[in-house]
Scaffold this active site. Structure first.
Site, short mmCIF file in Angstrom:
data_model
loop_
_atom_site.label_atom_id
_atom_site.label_comp_id
_atom_site.label_asym_id
_atom_site.label_seq_id
_atom_site.Cartn_x
_atom_site.Cartn_y
_atom_site.Cartn_z
N ASP A 483 0.73 -1.23 0.00
CA ASP A 483 -0.11 0.08 -0.09
C ASP A 483 0.72 1.39 0.05
OD1 ASP A 483 -2.52 -0.89 -0.12
OD2 ASP A 483 -2.93 -0.81 2.11
C1 BGC Z 1 0.37 1.50 6.24
C2 BGC Z 1 0.12 0.40 5.52
C3 BGC Z 1 -1.39 0.25 5.22
C4 BGC Z 1 -2.02 1.52 4.80
C5 BGC Z 1 -3.51 1.54 4.68
C6 BGC Z 1 -0.23 2.80 5.53
O1 BGC Z 1 0.12 3.90 6.53
O2 BGC Z 1 1.88 1.82 6.20
O3 BGC Z 1 0.54 -0.81 6.07
O4 BGC Z 1 -1.70 -0.76 4.50
O5 BGC Z 1 -1.35 2.74 5.44
O6 BGC Z 1 -3.98 2.67 4.34
C1 NOJ Z 2 -1.52 -3.46 5.50
C2 NOJ Z 2 -2.70 -3.51 4.81
O1 NOJ Z 2 -4.09 -3.77 5.37
C3 NOJ Z 2 -2.49 -4.51 3.60
O2 NOJ Z 2 -3.69 -4.40 2.67
C4 NOJ Z 2 -1.42 -4.12 2.92
O3 NOJ Z 2 -0.93 -5.21 2.05
C5 NOJ Z 2 -0.27 -4.01 3.72
N1 NOJ Z 2 -0.31 -3.02 4.70
C6 NOJ Z 2 1.13 -3.49 3.24
O4 NOJ Z 2 1.28 -2.49 2.74
#
Ligand code: BGC
Ligand code: NOJ
Length: 811
Positions: A483
């Protein structure tokens, strides 16, 4: 250093001090009604949706972090203490917290009084039971006062912490007998209320927090408790709460117990009122009635235990490795249930207001959950599918209460569609239920626009085919699984969301991860087509997959490892040519899982690069070298300090991808070594460093560039749970559901001599005994079922209800 121990017999983690390095929590509830509870009785409750139906209040980033929860104050002379230590923090003579499967029991003692607080949510019940037992262990008669406390949340947890100009004027309650009813907004548009009851005559109550607490006191010194007298306040705006006062006399050795129920009720509109302005309490009283005696509580508790007993019997390993056994048999499946229920909504790191259920998250959670309650997995798959658009794209998240896609985040995460195929395939392999493919489900939650699930899966597949970039690799969109790799974002102003700012439909930036996923997951759809007799579709899809495999080898390999992506300017990401972020974990994992480069050594090279560059004592970091500066062409990953989260943290979710990839090339020693590194039970001894609960996975462990290397964060709600279950149960121990049976294909450390897995598959019981006389890591020499040799290593589907002995000899 440890703060407790595993009690495997009782399937509990026993915490021996309230002062754990971070609140160590547990989850209560199975289906609709939930609670989070910490080892000091903190936490909150909600019905179905942590944002839209929050029952009790909890303040994130509080000081201290875990203030607010299910509090009981015991005033014994001038001493006030709590069974869970907090909030008064009076030093206890005894303390123990047992987190079990769906329940938590805290026992403690002070000055000759012992307390036991059992908290759980009975099956199919929209309420939490707190069974509190007080016992006089001294020689004298004790006259103590017991005060309960819950703080109501005004339903929408987001508004509750934002809109004070309204909130401070809306709170309403009713108090009748020993029940405090929370009815804010019931008068106009809500058909639900909550209640907090106790099965004893009360000597006072409070429902206005400010009166109970005193304007200038905190949870640790409520004025009413200090005074030994409730104020009988009836909330009128401000902050409504629920507190009972019960004066308790205990003779030496005498024990008294109280059943508190925190419940949620929905009332049909025409039955809302009992008389003008008086809510219809009948449904609440019925619920309270169900738990008015200790016997009723005990029976429900036993039912909960047998529910878990049954679920855990579905996959059981007997192995000469206590830590692996406790993870596989107890805690990993338990966490899989919790992630299935919560997705990424409510934990001590997820506030419950930000994200509902994630399309990709929930699809992956299914992988670890589907064998437990396949019917619920089925329903979830169809719910997820109905938030997909006709073109195969999908809402990234949806709210569990409404089951509608979340417009704030929208879609455009181009890995999302493929996860639906993966989740559906896992469901069908587990159950053999191909009928799910014929279910009609909406696009974009529009009941007038529907397609069969198979059509949805086709849309998923085609979404990749129709959205390729200059190299023929899949366009990444807002982000793929990572993400924080936001190649179309290019944000330079604070406050812009990395996920939604910028061009979601950028036509240049490509993802090698999605390509790997396509080659790994696509064949599932080919197989489904084939079984449906859709041969030409199967052929076309196979050709697309083949094309993608070649494209990855041509444009997605960088000499020693797989590239990660091309950015919006066509520049390589995750390449030896980059200065930072030369190599990423995700594409190594998925491309090798897809089998790309396995035959010509490129996969082996890639995994060796992972070992040499990304691995450290605590697991595999997500990329190296960490980004030292912000790169607007990369997005959020470069916004994190080096070593944390998506900037070179150990993002536990995709460590199991590498474990599974290692089993693809037959390296069982490596796979298990990696399993151990992030496995919470194996990390228990370093709990002081790890800080998070030693019984569940955390999303992240700080990586080698971090100031606090080895420290975990974001425990509980992470795809790590499902993927590690897949890695250990299917890839390492090697028991893997297929469309036509159960494949046995272990890939284990060469030193393992034998183990046994009891697996319930399509309701038949397989007792699979694996022996490894030649100390190999992979390879099955022979298989017998009930003494008869079978061809190959796929156990046939056997009659439901029957039990079979399987002997597997590796070699
Ligand atoms: C986090 C990710 C997450 C995303 C969701 C980010 O700040 O680091 O792990 O999936 O937010 O919006
Ligand atoms: C947390 C999110 O819930 C997931 O959808 C994503 O794949 C991981 N972070 C990695 O960014």
């Amino acid at each position: 250093m440890k703060f407790g121990y595993f009690d495997d017999q009782n399937r509990e983690y026993v915490i021996q001090t309230p002062q754990t390095p971070f609140p160590w929590i547990n989850y209560l509830g199975n289906k609709d009604f939930f609670g989070l509870i910490s080892n000091t009785a903190g936490g909150y409750n909600f019905y179905k949706d942590a944002r839209l139906r929050r029952l009790t209040r909890f303040r994130y980033n509080n000081v201290p972090v875990d203030d607010g929860g299910r509090y009981y104050y015991i005033k014994d002379g001038n001493t006030v203490w709590n069974p869970g230590y907090k909030p008064c923090k009076t030093e206890l003579d005894d303390y123990e917290c047992r987190h079990g499967l769906g329940y938590t029991r805290i026992t403690s003692a002070k000055n000759g009084v012992s307390a036991s607080l059992l908290a759980f949510i009975p099956l199919d019940y929209n309420g939490e039971i707190n069974h509190l037992t007080l016992k006089n262990t001294s020689m004298e008669t004790k006259h103590i006062q017991l005060f309960s406390l819950r703080e109501w949340c005004l339903w929408d947890a987001s508004d509750d912490m934002l809109n004070f100009q309204r909130n401070f004027s809306t709170g309403q309650v009713e108090v009748k007998d020993s029940v405090i009813y929370h009815k804010t907004e019931y008068r106009e548009r809500r058909n639900h209320y909550a209640f907090f009851s106790v099965n004893a005559k009360i000597d006072g109550f409070d429902s206005q927090l400010e009166d109970f607490m005193g304007m200038y006191n905190g949870f640790d010194a409520p004025q009413a408790v200090l005074a030994g007298q409730a104020t009988n306040s009836v909330a009128d705006g401000w902050q409504p709460c629920a507190s009972h006062q019960i004066n308790v006399t205990l003779l030496p050795d005498e024990e008294k117990s109280f059943i508190f129920v925190l419940g949620y009720v929905e009332v049909p509109v025409e039955d809302k009122w009992e008389s003008p302005h008086v809510i219809n309490k009948k449904p609440a009283l019925q619920m309270i009635d169900q738990f008015s005696t200790d016997g009723q509580v005990e029976r429900a508790f036993v039912t909960l235990a047998s529910y878990w007993e049954r679920l855990l019997r579905l996959y059981r390993v007997e192995i000469d490795d206590e830590k692996t056994a406790r993870m596989v048999n107890i805690w990993n499946p338990y966490q899989c249930m919790v992630t299935f229920n919560m997705s990424r909504s409510a934990s001590y790191f997820e506030s419950g207001v930000g994200r509902g259920l994630g399309f990709r998250d929930s699809s992956q959670d299914l992988l670890g959950f589907v064998h437990q309650i396949p019917e619920r997995a089925r329903e979830r798959i169809l719910d997820i599918a109905s938030t997909q658009f006709r073109d195969g794209g999908c809402y990234h998240q949806y709210q569990p209460l409404t089951k509608k896609g979340n417009n704030d985040i929208g879609g455009g995460f181009n890995d999302d569609p493929l996860w639906l195929i993966a989740g559906t395939a896992a469901y069908i392999k587990e159950t053999g239920d191909f009928s799910i493919l014929n279910e009609k489900t909406p696009y974009d939650s529009n009941p007038k626009d529907t397609g069969t699930l198979l059509e949805h899966l086709t849309a998923s597949f085609n979404h990749v085919v129709e959205n390729k970039g200059p190299h023929g690799l899949p366009l990444i969109g807002r982000a793929d699984w990572n993400d924080c790799l936001n190649l179309n974002c290019h944000s330079t102003e604070p406050g812009q969301s990395f996920q939604t700012y910028g061009t979601a439909d950028g036509r240049v930036a490509e993802s090698v991860l999605i390509a790997g996923m396509f080659v790994a997951i696509g064949p599932e759809l080919v197989e489904l087509y084939r079984r449906k007799g859709l041969d030409s579709k199967a052929r076309e899809a196979r050709e697309e997959i083949e094309k993608m495999r070649k494209t990855v080898l041509e444009h997605g390999y960088d000499g020693e490892w797989f590239l990660r992506a091309y950015d919006a300017f066509g520049e390589k990401i995750g390449s030896k040519e980059c200065e930072e972020g030369k190599i990423f974990i995700e594409s190594q994992g998925y491309c090798v899982m897809a089998g790309i480069g396995v035959e010509d050594g490129r996969a082996l090279k890639a995994l060796n690069s992972v070992r040499d560059i990304l691995e450290c004592d605590h697991g595999i970091v997500i990329q190296q070298p960490a980004y030292q500066t912000y790169h607007s062409n990369l997005g959020e990953c470069s916004s994190y300090p080096p070593g944390y989260k998506e900037n070179a943290g150990i993002f536990c979710h995709n460590n199991p991808w590498i474990m599974i990839a290692e089993t693809k090339i037959g390296r069982g020693d490596r796979a298990f070594d990696l399993y151990r590194k992030i496995c919470p039970a194996y990390r228990e001894d370093i709990s002081d460093l790890h800080r998070m609960e030693p019984y569940v996975y955390s999303q992240m462990i700080a990586g080698k560039d971090a100031g606090r290397m080895g420290e975990a964060k974001n425990s509980w709600l992470t795809g790590t749970a499902a993927w590690n279950f897949v890695a250990i149960s299917q890839a390492i121990l090697g028991i893997k559901p297929e469309y036509d049976g159960l494949r046995v294909d272990p890939c284990i450390p060469s030193l393992w001599g034998e183990y046994k897995v009891t697996r319930v598959f399509r309701e038949a019981i397989y007792e699979i005994h694996v022996t490894n006389p030649d100390n190999v890591q992979k390879g099955v020499r022979s298989v017998t079922v009930d003494g008869k040799p079978i061809e190959g290593n796929v156990l046939p589907v056997l009659e439901a209800g029957t039990k079979h002995i399987v002997e597997v000899i590796m070699g």
